[in-house]
Structures are given as C-alpha cells and as structure tokens.
Motif scaffolding. Structure first.
Motif, PDB file in Angstrom:
ATOM      1  N   ILE A 128       0.877  -1.266   0.042  1.00 51.61           N
ATOM      2  CA  ILE A 128       0.043  -0.090  -0.088  1.00 51.61           C
ATOM      3  C   ILE A 128       0.930   1.259   0.216  1.00 51.61           C
ATOM      4  O   ILE A 128       0.555   2.214  -0.676  1.00 51.61           O
ATOM      5  N   HIS A 129       2.027   1.165   0.856  1.00 53.24           N
ATOM      6  CA  HIS A 129       2.778   2.561   0.950  1.00 53.24           C
ATOM      7  C   HIS A 129       3.583   2.642  -0.453  1.00 53.24           C
ATOM      8  O   HIS A 129       3.946   3.963  -0.902  1.00 53.24           O
ATOM      9  N   LYS A 130       3.695   1.698  -1.200  1.00 51.57           N
ATOM     10  CA  LYS A 130       4.634   1.906  -2.203  1.00 51.57           C
ATOM     11  C   LYS A 130       3.748   2.260  -3.634  1.00 51.57           C
ATOM     12  O   LYS A 130       4.261   2.754  -4.362  1.00 51.57           O
ATOM     13  N   VAL A 131       2.336   1.742  -3.312  1.00 51.84           N
ATOM     14  CA  VAL A 131       1.635   2.191  -4.527  1.00 51.84           C
ATOM     15  C   VAL A 131       1.196   3.809  -4.331  1.00 51.84           C
ATOM     16  O   VAL A 131       1.443   4.663  -5.081  1.00 51.84           O
ATOM     17  N   HIS A 132       0.976   4.068  -3.024  1.00 47.89           N
ATOM     18  CA  HIS A 132       0.786   5.535  -2.546  1.00 47.89           C
ATOM     19  C   HIS A 132       2.102   6.365  -2.868  1.00 47.89           C
ATOM     20  O   HIS A 132       1.783   7.617  -3.276  1.00 47.89           O
TER      21      HIS A 132
END
Length: 209
Positions: A128-132
């Motif tokens: 999730i963090h790396k997509v965001h």
C-alpha cells in the motif's frame, strides 16, 4: 411490536401492552386476521408477518471516500472531492497493476493461519505504501495480493511509468523485508511477488460502497 391501541412499542416477547394492558396482536396486512406475537405467518391466509428488511443505507459521496481512506494516497481525497461531478462515467487512460504473492498457499500450510496473517499484514502495508508513493490507488485487496490503479480516479500523464517504478520498488522492498524477517525466524520461506502491469482505456464509475 407496536400496541394497536396506544401505539406503544413493546418487546416481541410480550403478550400484553406494557403501557395500556391491551392484548398485543399482529394484524395480517393481507387479510386483516389477528395473530399472536411471534407468529411468522398468518394463520388465516399464510401471508408473511415478518417486517420487511430495510434497504441498506446509501452512503454519501463523502462517506464512501472516508470508508476507503486507507487505500488512497495522501492528498487524493481532497482532489476527488474537488472533482466530485467529474469522476463518474468518465473515460480515462488507466494503468492497472496486479501484485500476487508467490507460494501463498504453501506458506499458510507451513506457518499456520495466524503466523501467515501476521506476515501478510506486513506485506500489505509495504504494498500500500509503495503504491501511494507513486500516487496510485489500491482498488482491491485479495488474500495474497492487491490490484492498484494509476491514473484513476485522478488522471496521471505518466501513469505507466509510475506503475513500473512502484513495481520495481516493491521488489526491492520485499527483498529487504526477506532479509529482516530471516533474522527473526528461519521458518518463513523466501517471499516473491509476481507483478503484472497493463495500460488501456476504462470508464471510471462511482466509487463502491
């Protein structure tokens, strides 16, 4: 149930009204026959006496946004709200990224459900963090991966490049994760992520319930 005489609400288990003492009866909406509390069907005509289930409340646009806040990159919520009338039924060029953890089933069998859940919780946070970080949006979470969008609901001119950069960073971060977790336990197998990326036109509709 409601007393037919004084309209006081009474628990379903009562036979007489707690306010006026009148006998509580269920009136069939189809034939008007009298039935006793807790009857599910009319004894005269067989019509259902159960109250129809209320339709689920339709969430407002803002409530939908708030519900999926965790899966939106920082700042996207405000952008969506500012374009409220523009994101429904709009044709966009979108890049979709699928991430799927290799060997998920065997990992669950090896570690057990609880330990596997703890591992996946950390993996989801990483994904999730790396997509965001590249202004993507997590659209769906599966048991062993995610589906993310780049270019929707907010348009991005370089959506394909952002998705590719996100995928490369995910691979790198997962390698770092493997190194860290091996220091904690020797039971967890090497984690590998399969990632697929595709770009094409889509019609962006209402954000789901």
């Amino acid at each position: 149930m409601e007393c037919p005489a004084c309209h006081t609400e009474n628990p379903e288990s009562r036979k007489f009204c707690r306010e006026c003492g009148k006998k509580l009866l269920l009136i069939c909406p189809d034939c008007s026959a009298q039935n006793v509390p807790r009857d599910k069907f009319c004894g005269e005509c067989g019509h259902s006496l159960l109250k129809p289930k209320e339709a689920p409340k339709e969430l407002s646009f803002e409530e939908k946004i708030d519900k999926i806040q965790r899966y939106l990159p920082k700042g996207v919520t405000e952008k969506i709200l500012s374009q409220r009338g523009k994101i429904e039924g709009e044709r966009k060029q979108v890049t979709v990224m699928f991430c799927d953890l290799e060997g998920f089933t065997s990992m669950v069998e090896r570690l057990g459900a609880e330990d596997a859940y703890n591992v996946m919780d950390q993996v989801y946070e990483l994904l999730i963090h790396k997509v965001h970080d590249y202004e993507g949006t997590v659209n769906e979470m599966t048991g062993d991966g995610i589906m993310a969008l780049f270019g929707a609901p907010i348009a991005l001119e370089d959506a394909p490049q952002r998705a590719i950069r996100s995928a490369l960073v995910i691979h790198q971060e997962l390698a770092n994760f493997n190194a860290r977790i091996r220091k904690q336990t020797i039971e967890i197998p090497q984690l590998r992520m399969r990632i697929g990326i595709h770009t094409g036109p889509v019609v962006v509709g209402t954000i789901g319930n």
